[in-house]
Design an enzyme around this catalytic site. Sequence first.
Site, short mmCIF file in Angstrom:
data_model
loop_
_atom_site.label_atom_id
_atom_site.label_comp_id
_atom_site.label_asym_id
_atom_site.label_seq_id
_atom_site.Cartn_x
_atom_site.Cartn_y
_atom_site.Cartn_z
N TYR A 104 29.56 36.89 37.54
CA TYR A 104 29.62 36.56 38.96
C TYR A 104 30.61 37.48 39.68
CZ TYR A 104 30.40 33.51 43.07
OH TYR A 104 30.51 33.00 44.33
N LYS A 127 29.75 40.10 42.69
CA LYS A 127 30.32 39.88 44.02
C LYS A 127 31.17 41.06 44.49
CE LYS A 127 28.64 35.90 45.24
NZ LYS A 127 27.61 35.87 46.32
#
Length: 306
Positions: free
Chosen positions: A167, A171
Amino acid sequence: MSETKPLGGKVVLVTGAGGGIGRAIALEAAKAGAAVVVNDIGASLDGKRESSAAAEQTVTEIEKLGGKAVANGDDVSIQEGAQAMVRQATDSFGRLDAVVNNAGILRDCFFHKMTYEDFDAVVKVHLYGTFNVSRAAADVMREQGSGSLIHMTSTSGLIGNLAQANYSAAKLGIAALSKSIALDLQRWNIRSNCIAPFAWSRMTSSIKVDSPEQEARVNRMKEMAPEKIAPIALYLASDEGADTTGQIFAVRNNEIFLMSQPRPVRSVHRGEGWDLDSVRSHAIPALRSSYVPLDVSADAFSWDPV
């Protein structure tokens, strides 16, 4: 900006808008006068497709408010899916003025336990999904000579977090992608910005609680409603936001932050060049005081939201 319908006449595509932050932005965009394409594949938190009802429910809510919306169930991680949702926007409403790249999944675990599949799936939805939808929208926006691309990044990537290598990588990649888009498309009056949201949503509800400190943090997050993210997103989608591009914002309850972007912090110079010994004895001692600590997002945002 008009106080009544600041997005009147505009068309906004919001991905992952069946719930949480995406739903809140879709509803607020409709209230602000936009026609909305509500994208959601109805997946579980880890990305397994379940039902398309979520997007349709958001559309129903918008229509009850007197707004215009259509539901879309295409997958952002597939190029053809992104193209289809952009095509639906132009087929339904004739144009596309703003995209909010919000769709996401989580497969959290510590790096030494992370599988290729878990890394790949999260990067495909977040980073590739942002690329796919933005790339498809860019063709429409270039023809129009205007547009706004709004991407959800995270302080997990900008600062750091435990057990989120997939993640966090995606991001932080989105932040770099956004800057490149802003640079490449500025000649067509297309802008690109990021928002790092703090809000209680389906994704943050998966945070593991195994200490009193983490329980307190989660309880604080429960107070941060998804609707708090919408105003900055609407501003970036509006004509008033036309001079804002290449920026990263964070929203934490009633706080809005402009986030820094990497720039040189400190330097050392040696006219005769460097060798291993001089790096050890001179360069590193001079630079060490400016090292970035091995912290996580909660360390940087250590105070209670207001």
